[in-house]
Design an enzyme around this catalytic site. Structure first.
Site, PDB file in Angstrom:
ATOM      1  N   ASP A 305     -28.837  20.523  -2.173  1.00  0.00           N
ATOM      2  CA  ASP A 305     -28.515  19.453  -3.112  1.00  0.00           C
ATOM      3  C   ASP A 305     -29.168  19.777  -4.454  1.00  0.00           C
ATOM      4  OD1 ASP A 305     -27.537  17.021  -4.028  1.00  0.00           O
ATOM      5  OD2 ASP A 305     -29.369  15.967  -3.492  1.00  0.00           O
ATOM      6  N   THR A 307     -30.102  17.410  -7.113  1.00  0.00           N
ATOM      7  CA  THR A 307     -31.157  16.473  -7.477  1.00  0.00           C
ATOM      8  C   THR A 307     -32.227  16.440  -6.395  1.00  0.00           C
ATOM      9  OG1 THR A 307     -29.517  15.124  -8.615  1.00  0.00           O
ATOM     10  CG2 THR A 307     -31.652  14.118  -8.178  1.00  0.00           C
ATOM     11  N   ASP A 537     -32.714  15.236  -0.294  1.00  0.00           N
ATOM     12  CA  ASP A 537     -33.727  14.185  -0.306  1.00  0.00           C
ATOM     13  C   ASP A 537     -33.131  12.790  -0.377  1.00  0.00           C
ATOM     14  OD1 ASP A 537     -32.773  14.174  -2.903  1.00  0.00           O
ATOM     15  OD2 ASP A 537     -34.738  13.807  -3.795  1.00  0.00           O
TER      16      ASP A 537
END
Length: 796
Positions: A305, A307, A537
């Site tokens: 991912d 971010t 996250d």
């Protein structure tokens, strides 16, 4: 918290009192679910002491001690050594894991005596009021008391992929997680009564990481067990039916049986994993499932991912760019939207930090942000309805405002659209653009170095993000990721798994990916034979993390993300991943080395037992077994035990590959056959013309030691200074055993006859030629195999 008073009723606000909590604890109505990571100290001791191998060696030791030859019972020291080493290493690993689990634990927020506070999940009691927001895990079953656009994903439990909107009075189940909105629920079932725990126990919904190493060792030990039974029975019959005295026969029987058991293989495998846990714990890496260390070492695709993985999770409001001449200051609307959301995401937090308060703006209804929608909004009565979200989702493809957002996003910035929303059920309706909100994200200092490492190791990195594809591509370009110049908008991807897999093979950067698409991408890559790791996250990463071969979560990520991941990077350092890969490679490569040593000993021991025993079965005079138990003990010490322990913990950066069992057997079986045949040949040549059994045994022992040390040298390749030193030290110590008078007397060795020693060395030299020839032939066959067969065996 903004808007809190409107969300909770008075009863919900107060929660349980301290006295009520104490009453429930006294009644045992707590969330007493055992940790899934660490077992108790007594369980560790029991598992390392009461083992099948210790039992076998214990019985054999009793037999030897009954003969009065105590030195022949030296192998019994392995019982103590195996147990002590295993207990110490597992206790060290337990302490490390327990400490990290406490740090990385999902801590739900409960209301007690009117105050919200975080507590460990084990301290929850029945009737506790638990507050939840986007990204939070439902830790126990309960009844919803309050909900503000609360959406819960139950797919990990039910398989249904669509989030479920929850209203007061409805049930929520442990193991699900919140994808949007906020609320509170009352705990109704805790501990082993909760749904997720019962499901895990009854249906095995949550499974361990697949481990080829564990499966391979189990398969090897199963084969060894089948071989041991007839070989052991033959040895017992041969030694006890001959003309030897009973004590000598028992010694020969034990000497034949002891080396057949690969006593240290399981121990060193456990120790290697335990040391890996301790080492990674020093880097703030929590390993929830030990085989995940091995799994990440086998990974050939990493889905990351953007971010929170490649960029910092925190953002900064860089610019608010009005579109036209709005009748209200965009900053005022942004402040109102940030205040209206009780659980703001990272974008709204950055906006709230930079925006002044907006007095007089009271939200009537709020639609919180979700990864599937890509927008959030609120209704402010006379001030109108407003939305904040992705420009390419809220605006038509041909609009000038969307084009301007794309141009800004191409610089790697996150761009949101602030707009007035028209009335529509479940959607923002027609959106009038008011301003573009530009947010900056800082790229992690360690991101480029980590991506470069994976590129060098031949591991493909796929950046999969919910952000605009152009913006994601700009960040990936900054990091030098191959393929970042052609980012793909996931909304254009096919739904067919086969076609999707083809698209994924050809591209590296994907934007506007929904949570369901992330999951589908992982499955598509796995269908092509890839071993996939997923890092993330956010709550939008949960499903993909669960389905990936190895899920890696950031410590600062959502509780739901941390709960499903096998590895949690508590310090949020993406750069820790290469160290995890390195530990996995150390474990796999080194266990493969030592497994070859142990199984070589098993093979030549079984072969010797058969060669010695078969003549007695068909009517010939039984030949005494060549060795005494003390002989096989010193062979085990200096050609396997000590060097294997060092090799199992040494650095090893060889890339992990499949075909563990095949490679081990290709080394162990030919080498074991050669050692068994060569040592028996030397024994027979000397025994037929010697009256002294000690000299015959010594000749066979020299042959075995020389060839076993050669196999150690083969396994230690390629050489470094310390490996060469290790092999040289074992050769020197082994040689001294035959030279030092004390050791000769203790171990009943007599190398005094030069002709016999030359016979042993000649047999050993012939054996060395055969071992190298077998390796050369095996290497040639592997090189000649078709590519498909090579890939099946790991590509090497």
């Amino acid at each position: 918290m903004p808007g809190e008073e409107g969300l909770f009723t008075e009863g919900v606000t107060q929660g349980l009192s301290a006295a009520e909590v104490a009453e429930r604890i006294a009644g045992g109505r707590t969330n007493d679910v055992p940790s899934r990571v660490s077992r108790g100290s007594w369980e560790i001791v029991r598992a390392n002491v009461f083992t099948r191998i210790n039992a076998i060696f214990g019985v054999l030791a009793v037999i030897i001690f009954s003969t009065g030859y105590l030195l022949d019972g030296l192998f019994a020291g392995l019982i103590v050594a195996n147990s002590v080493v295993g207990i110490v290493q597992e206790l060290r690993a337990k302490r490390t894991l327990d400490r990290l689990v406490i740090v990385g634990q999902v801590r739900p927020t409960v209301r007690r005596d009117g105050v919200s506070r975080e507590v460990p999940p084990g301290e929850l009691v029945v009737d506790d009021v638990v507050e939840v927001g986007a990204g939070d895990q439902i830790v126990v079953d309960g009844e919803v008391l309050a909900a503000e656009a609360l959406e819960v994903d139950e797919s990990l439990l039910t398989g249904e992929s669509d989030p479920v909107v929850k209203h007061p009075g409805e049930e929520v189940m442990s193991g699900s997680f919140v994808v949007a909105g906020s609320g509170a629920y009352r705990a109704t079932k805790v501990g082993r009564e909760s749904y997720a725990v019962r499901l895990a126990e009854e249906a095995g919904q949550f499974t361990l990481v697949d481990s080829e190493l564990r499966r391979g060792i189990d398969k090897i030990l199963k084969v060894v067990t089948y071989v041991l039974v007839p070989a052991g029975a033959l040895s017992i019959y041969n030694q006890l039916s001959g003309s030897q005295a009973l004590p000598d026969a028992l010694r020969g029987m034990v000497a034949a049986l002891v080396p057949m058991v690969p006593e240290g293989l399981i121990l060193l495998t456990s120790v290697a994993f335990a040391v890996g846990v301790v080492r990674l714990g020093g880097r703030q890496c929590l390993v929830n499932e030990l085989p995940a260390i091995e799994g990440l070492a086998r990974v050939d695709v990493v889905c990351a991912d953007k971010t929170g993985t490649l960029t910092e999770n925190a953002m900064r409001l860089a610019e608010v760019r009005p579109l036209g001449e709005p009748d209200v200051a965009p900053e005022t609307v942004l402040a109102a939207l940030a205040a209206a959301d009780p659980r703001p995401n990272a974008s709204l937090l950055a906006i709230a930090e930079a925006s002044p308060p907006a007095p007089g703006w009271t939200a009537g209804s709020v639609t919180p942000f979700s990864s599937a929608r890509k927008w959030s909004g609120a209704s402010f009565g006379e001030h109108g309805d407003w939305v904040l979200g992705a420009p390419d989702v809220l605006l038509d493809a041909g609009s000038a405002e969307r084009a301007e957002a794309e141009r800004i996003g191409a610089r790697g910035l996150r761009v949101l659209l602030l707009g007035r929303a028209g009335p529509a059920a479940g959607a923002p309706g027609g959106v009038t653009p008011v301003a573009l909100v530009v947010l900056e994200q800082k790229i992690r200092d360690d991101a480029r170095e980590t991506l470069d490492y994976f590129a060098e190791q031949g591991v493909a990195v796929k950046v999969i993000s919910g952000d605009n594809a152009v913006s994601v591509g700009a960040v990936a370009r900054t990091l030098g990721l191959p393929g970042a110049d052609t980012p793909v908008d996931a909304r254009t991807l096919p739904e067919d798994p086969g076609q999707l897999a083809g698209e994924l093979e050809g591209a590296a950067v994907f934007g506007r990916v929904t949570p369901a698409q992330k999951r589908a991408m992982v499955a598509a890559l796995q269908s092509r034979g890839h071993t996939v790791a997923m890092t993330g996250d956010g709550v939008n990463d949960v499903l993909a993390l669960k389905d990936a071969d190895v899920g890696v979560a950031m410590g600062a990520g959502s509780p739901a993300t941390r709960s499903v991941a096998q590895i949690v990077l508590l310090d949020n350092a993406f750069a820790t991943l290469p160290y995890v890969v390195g530990e996995g490679r150390r474990v796999i490569g080194n266990i493969e080395r030592v497994a070859s040593l142990f199984l070589t000993k098993t093979v030549y021991s079984v072969l010797l037992a058969l060669i010695v025993g078969v003549p007695g079965l068909i009517g010939y005079d039984a030949v005494p077994y060549p060795f005494l138990p003390r002989h096989v003990t010193i062979v085990g010490w200096f050609t396997i035990g000590l060097p294997a322990f060092v090799l199992s913990l040494a650095p090893n950066n060889d890339r992990a590959r499949g075909g563990f069992v095949g490679r081990v057997l290709r080394t162990a079986v030919p080498a074991g056959i050669v050692i068994g045949a060569a040592s028996f040949t030397a024994y027979v040549l000397v025994h037929s013309g010697a009256t002294d059994q000690v000299q015959a045994s010594t000749t066979a022992l020299i042959t075995v030691m020389a060839l076993a040390l050669w196999v150690l040298g083969v396994v230690a390749r390629p050489y470094t200074w310390w490996k060469a030193g290790l092999v040289a030290a074992m050769v020197l110590i082994s040689g001294l055993m035959f030279v030092v008078p004390l050791s000769r007397r203790l171990f009943l060795l007599d190398p005094g006859n030069g002709a016999y020693t030359l016979t042993a060395l000649a047999c050993a030299a012939a054996g060395i030629v055969l071992i190298e020839l077998s390796r050369w032939i095996a290497g040639g066959l592997r090189r000649d195999r078709p590519a498909a067969a090579a890939n099946f065996d790991g590509g090497r």
